[in-house]
Design a protein around this motif. Structure first.
Motif, PDB file in Angstrom:
ATOM      1  N   LYS A  30       0.826  -1.207   0.000  1.00 46.33           N
ATOM      2  CA  LYS A  30       0.000   0.000   0.000  1.00 46.33           C
ATOM      3  C   LYS A  30       0.859   1.255   0.000  1.00 46.33           C
ATOM      4  O   LYS A  30       0.548   2.230  -0.690  1.00 46.33           O
ATOM      5  CB  LYS A  30      -0.949  -0.023   1.204  1.00 46.33           C
ATOM      6  CG  LYS A  30      -2.011  -1.116   1.093  1.00 46.33           C
ATOM      7  CD  LYS A  30      -3.175  -0.863   2.033  1.00 46.33           C
ATOM      8  CE  LYS A  30      -4.301  -1.840   1.744  1.00 46.33           C
ATOM      9  NZ  LYS A  30      -5.535  -1.524   2.479  1.00 46.33           N
ATOM     10  N   TRP A  31       1.928   1.241   0.779  1.00 46.60           N
ATOM     11  CA  TRP A  31       2.839   2.395   0.797  1.00 46.60           C
ATOM     12  C   TRP A  31       3.439   2.645  -0.574  1.00 46.60           C
ATOM     13  O   TRP A  31       3.537   3.782  -1.031  1.00 46.60           O
ATOM     14  CB  TRP A  31       3.935   2.163   1.833  1.00 46.60           C
ATOM     15  CG  TRP A  31       5.061   3.149   1.740  1.00 46.60           C
ATOM     16  CD1 TRP A  31       5.081   4.429   2.238  1.00 46.60           C
ATOM     17  CD2 TRP A  31       6.315   2.960   1.088  1.00 46.60           C
ATOM     18  NE1 TRP A  31       6.283   5.041   1.945  1.00 46.60           N
ATOM     19  CE2 TRP A  31       7.062   4.154   1.231  1.00 46.60           C
ATOM     20  CE3 TRP A  31       6.901   1.897   0.404  1.00 46.60           C
ATOM     21  CZ2 TRP A  31       8.349   4.314   0.726  1.00 46.60           C
ATOM     22  CZ3 TRP A  31       8.190   2.046  -0.109  1.00 46.60           C
ATOM     23  CH2 TRP A  31       8.889   3.257   0.052  1.00 46.60           C
ATOM     24  N   SER A  32       3.829   1.581  -1.265  1.00 48.48           N
ATOM     25  CA  SER A  32       4.558   1.711  -2.529  1.00 48.48           C
ATOM     26  C   SER A  32       3.695   2.269  -3.665  1.00 48.48           C
ATOM     27  O   SER A  32       4.229   2.789  -4.650  1.00 48.48           O
ATOM     28  CB  SER A  32       5.121   0.356  -2.953  1.00 48.48           C
ATOM     29  OG  SER A  32       4.082  -0.541  -3.332  1.00 48.48           O
ATOM     30  N   LYS A  33       2.379   2.183  -3.524  1.00 46.25           N
ATOM     31  CA  LYS A  33       1.499   2.619  -4.614  1.00 46.25           C
ATOM     32  C   LYS A  33       1.597   4.112  -4.901  1.00 46.25           C
ATOM     33  O   LYS A  33       1.226   4.564  -5.988  1.00 46.25           O
ATOM     34  CB  LYS A  33       0.049   2.236  -4.292  1.00 46.25           C
ATOM     35  CG  LYS A  33      -0.223   0.743  -4.408  1.00 46.25           C
ATOM     36  CD  LYS A  33      -1.679   0.418  -4.128  1.00 46.25           C
ATOM     37  CE  LYS A  33      -1.936  -1.080  -4.267  1.00 46.25           C
ATOM     38  NZ  LYS A  33      -3.361  -1.416  -3.978  1.00 46.25           N
ATOM     39  N   GLN A  34       2.106   4.872  -3.949  1.00 44.47           N
ATOM     40  CA  GLN A  34       2.223   6.318  -4.172  1.00 44.47           C
ATOM     41  C   GLN A  34       3.451   6.665  -5.016  1.00 44.47           C
ATOM     42  O   GLN A  34       3.629   7.823  -5.393  1.00 44.47           O
ATOM     43  CB  GLN A  34       2.291   7.046  -2.828  1.00 44.47           C
ATOM     44  CG  GLN A  34       3.482   6.689  -1.962  1.00 44.47           C
ATOM     45  CD  GLN A  34       3.364   7.262  -0.573  1.00 44.47           C
ATOM     46  OE1 GLN A  34       3.279   8.477  -0.407  1.00 44.47           O
ATOM     47  NE2 GLN A  34       3.312   6.385   0.435  1.00 44.47           N
ATOM     48  N   ASP A  37       8.000   4.159  -9.167  1.00 43.18           N
ATOM     49  CA  ASP A  37       9.239   3.420  -9.421  1.00 43.18           C
ATOM     50  C   ASP A  37       9.580   2.432  -8.319  1.00 43.18           C
ATOM     51  O   ASP A  37      10.732   2.023  -8.161  1.00 43.18           O
ATOM     52  CB  ASP A  37      10.408   4.401  -9.600  1.00 43.18           C
ATOM     53  CG  ASP A  37      10.665   5.239  -8.356  1.00 43.18           C
ATOM     54  OD1 ASP A  37       9.774   5.300  -7.491  1.00 43.18           O
ATOM     55  OD2 ASP A  37      11.770   5.814  -8.253  1.00 43.18           O
ATOM     56  N   ILE A  38       8.581   2.015  -7.511  1.00 42.63           N
ATOM     57  CA  ILE A  38       8.834   1.049  -6.439  1.00 42.63           C
ATOM     58  C   ILE A  38       7.922  -0.161  -6.621  1.00 42.63           C
ATOM     59  O   ILE A  38       6.715  -0.025  -6.813  1.00 42.63           O
ATOM     60  CB  ILE A  38       8.604   1.678  -5.050  1.00 42.63           C
ATOM     61  CG1 ILE A  38       9.595   2.821  -4.813  1.00 42.63           C
ATOM     62  CG2 ILE A  38       8.753   0.620  -3.958  1.00 42.63           C
ATOM     63  CD1 ILE A  38       9.411   3.519  -3.484  1.00 42.63           C
ATOM     64  N   GLU A  39       8.532  -1.330  -6.545  1.00 41.14           N
ATOM     65  CA  GLU A  39       7.793  -2.591  -6.656  1.00 41.14           C
ATOM     66  C   GLU A  39       8.104  -3.465  -5.443  1.00 41.14           C
ATOM     67  O   GLU A  39       9.263  -3.584  -5.035  1.00 41.14           O
ATOM     68  CB  GLU A  39       8.183  -3.337  -7.936  1.00 41.14           C
ATOM     69  CG  GLU A  39       7.499  -4.682  -8.110  1.00 41.14           C
ATOM     70  CD  GLU A  39       7.935  -5.411  -9.374  1.00 41.14           C
ATOM     71  OE1 GLU A  39       7.485  -6.550  -9.586  1.00 41.14           O
ATOM     72  OE2 GLU A  39       8.726  -4.830 -10.143  1.00 41.14           O
ATOM     73  N   THR A  83       8.085  -6.172   9.966  1.00 43.56           N
ATOM     74  CA  THR A  83       8.036  -4.715   9.938  1.00 43.56           C
ATOM     75  C   THR A  83       6.691  -4.233   9.388  1.00 43.56           C
ATOM     76  O   THR A  83       6.066  -4.914   8.566  1.00 43.56           O
ATOM     77  CB  THR A  83       9.152  -4.135   9.045  1.00 43.56           C
ATOM     78  OG1 THR A  83       9.017  -4.667   7.718  1.00 43.56           O
ATOM     79  CG2 THR A  83      10.528  -4.479   9.589  1.00 43.56           C
ATOM     80  N   ILE A  84       6.293  -3.066   9.830  1.00 42.45           N
ATOM     81  CA  ILE A  84       5.138  -2.360   9.273  1.00 42.45           C
ATOM     82  C   ILE A  84       5.616  -0.960   8.904  1.00 42.45           C
ATOM     83  O   ILE A  84       6.292  -0.295   9.714  1.00 42.45           O
ATOM     84  CB  ILE A  84       3.975  -2.251  10.284  1.00 42.45           C
ATOM     85  CG1 ILE A  84       3.432  -3.640  10.675  1.00 42.45           C
ATOM     86  CG2 ILE A  84       2.855  -1.383   9.710  1.00 42.45           C
ATOM     87  CD1 ILE A  84       2.670  -4.357   9.580  1.00 42.45           C
ATOM     88  N   ILE A  85       5.283  -0.509   7.698  1.00 45.53           N
ATOM     89  CA  ILE A  85       5.700   0.817   7.262  1.00 45.53           C
ATOM     90  C   ILE A  85       4.533   1.794   7.346  1.00 45.53           C
ATOM     91  O   ILE A  85       3.394   1.465   7.013  1.00 45.53           O
ATOM     92  CB  ILE A  85       6.278   0.769   5.825  1.00 45.53           C
ATOM     93  CG1 ILE A  85       6.839   2.146   5.430  1.00 45.53           C
ATOM     94  CG2 ILE A  85       5.262   0.263   4.820  1.00 45.53           C
ATOM     95  CD1 ILE A  85       7.642   2.129   4.150  1.00 45.53           C
ATOM     96  N   HIS A  86       4.825   2.993   7.804  1.00 44.80           N
ATOM     97  CA  HIS A  86       3.820   4.052   7.902  1.00 44.80           C
ATOM     98  C   HIS A  86       3.507   4.572   6.495  1.00 44.80           C
ATOM     99  O   HIS A  86       4.410   4.727   5.672  1.00 44.80           O
ATOM    100  CB  HIS A  86       4.365   5.197   8.768  1.00 44.80           C
ATOM    101  CG  HIS A  86       3.340   6.168   9.225  1.00 44.80           C
ATOM    102  ND1 HIS A  86       2.725   7.074   8.372  1.00 44.80           N
ATOM    103  CD2 HIS A  86       2.811   6.394  10.470  1.00 44.80           C
ATOM    104  CE1 HIS A  86       1.873   7.795   9.057  1.00 44.80           C
ATOM    105  NE2 HIS A  86       1.897   7.412  10.324  1.00 44.80           N
ATOM    106  N   PRO A  87       2.249   4.854   6.199  1.00 46.51           N
ATOM    107  CA  PRO A  87       1.896   5.347   4.851  1.00 46.51           C
ATOM    108  C   PRO A  87       2.564   6.669   4.500  1.00 46.51           C
ATOM    109  O   PRO A  87       2.711   6.991   3.318  1.00 46.51           O
ATOM    110  CB  PRO A  87       0.369   5.488   4.900  1.00 46.51           C
ATOM    111  CG  PRO A  87       0.009   5.483   6.347  1.00 46.51           C
ATOM    112  CD  PRO A  87       1.035   4.649   7.030  1.00 46.51           C
ATOM    113  N   ASP A  88       3.005   7.440   5.479  1.00 50.19           N
ATOM    114  CA  ASP A  88       3.652   8.728   5.220  1.00 50.19           C
ATOM    115  C   ASP A  88       5.174   8.621   5.118  1.00 50.19           C
ATOM    116  O   ASP A  88       5.848   9.652   5.032  1.00 50.19           O
ATOM    117  CB  ASP A  88       3.310   9.727   6.328  1.00 50.19           C
ATOM    118  CG  ASP A  88       1.831  10.082   6.353  1.00 50.19           C
ATOM    119  OD1 ASP A  88       1.171   9.919   5.313  1.00 50.19           O
ATOM    120  OD2 ASP A  88       1.340  10.501   7.416  1.00 50.19           O
ATOM    121  N   CYS A  89       5.683   7.415   5.137  1.00 48.30           N
ATOM    122  CA  CYS A  89       7.143   7.248   5.079  1.00 48.30           C
ATOM    123  C   CYS A  89       7.695   7.835   3.777  1.00 48.30           C
ATOM    124  O   CYS A  89       7.186   7.546   2.691  1.00 48.30           O
ATOM    125  CB  CYS A  89       7.518   5.774   5.163  1.00 48.30           C
ATOM    126  SG  CYS A  89       9.294   5.454   5.125  1.00 48.30           S
TER     127      CYS A  89
END
Length: 259
Positions: A30-34, A37-39, A83-89
């Motif tokens: 979900k984070w990467s969708k913004q 160039d990230i997969e 790990t869990i990444i914050h959506p604002d990272c």
């Protein structure tokens, strides 16, 4: 030039330890969708027997795995599945300066110093001890193609010493690959950049950031969300409330992503 890859080892070794790791994968996806160039790649098929060659060792074949699957890439983050990444990272790939990107292991220093000392004495007796303030966590490594020769060296080292490493892992009980990769990075003078701790905020319990009834005298809040962007749920003690890795990963994911 290809995409930047987030490579998440998520292997079911039969212990059911990886059951909550789907929350990690979903948060990274979900984070990467913004970013265009990230997969995110979830790696679930070991290339060797995990009983002989732990997954933490196998991850150093990441460049070979990507090449074998015809995946073109620029940089690749190897990140632990707890790990869990914050959506604002922010996009940390923009901060590496094309170097080997890591984060200091700011956790239990008894564990760190013991690991550095015992692994050093056993495998690298003629090498200066890694300094604790330069000792990085193996669960967040950003590499690129210019590091392939170094990773080949690491692969050879593990392959040639696997039996001794397995014996020492049971004896020392403080890391498998992590301390070894720190020593090999130092020995080979790898150009390393230390990224801020916000990208691998770990050992949350010892930082008084996880409320566990009977252990904690502070409010039951997700205060760690204010202390970093990537939350590494390691070093959590067993407790009657069963607030373990699975509990914290599920609670954090659902809070951040409204699920």
């Amino acid at each position: 030039m290809g995409r930047n890859i987030v490579f998440i080892p998520n292997i079911n070794t039969g212990s059911n330890r990886n059951a909550p790791y789907h929350y990690s994968v979903k948060s990274w996806q979900k984070w990467s969708k913004q970013y265009n160039d990230i997969e995110v790649i979830e790696w679930s098929d070991p290339i060797m027997d995990p009983k002989q060659f732990k997954i933490t060792l196998q991850r150093y074949w990441v460049h070979d795995i990507l090449k074998h699957n015809n995946i073109e890439y620029n940089q690749v983050l190897i990140v632990d599945a707890d790990t869990i990444i914050h959506p604002d990272c922010p996009n940390f790939f923009n901060e590496t300066k094309d170097k080997f990107g890591v984060v200091i292991n700011n956790g239990c220093y008894e564990w760190v110093t013991r690991s550095i000392g015992q692994w050093g004495e056993a495998l690298f007796p003629n090498e200066p001890k890694v300094k604790p303030w330069k000792y990085f966590n193996g669960g967040f490594q950003i590499t690129n193609k210019k590091h392939i020769p170094f990773y080949k060296l690491v692969q050879d080292y593990y392959s040639n010493n696997i039996n001794e490493i397995n014996i020492l892992t049971k004896k020392i009980k403080a890391a498998t690959d992590q301390t070894i990769i720190n020593y090999l990075t130092q020995i080979n003078n790898i150009d390393t950049i230390y990224l801020p701790e916000c990208y691998n905020l770990q050992d949350l319990f010892k930082k008084s950031l996880l409320h566990i009834p009977g252990y904690s005298g502070f409010a039951d809040e997700l205060r760690f969300l204010e202390a970093g962007y990537i939350y590494h749920f390691n070093g959590i003690p067993s407790n009657p409330a069963k607030r373990n890795v699975a509990y914290w990963m599920e609670r954090t994911y659902k809070y951040l992503y409204n699920e």
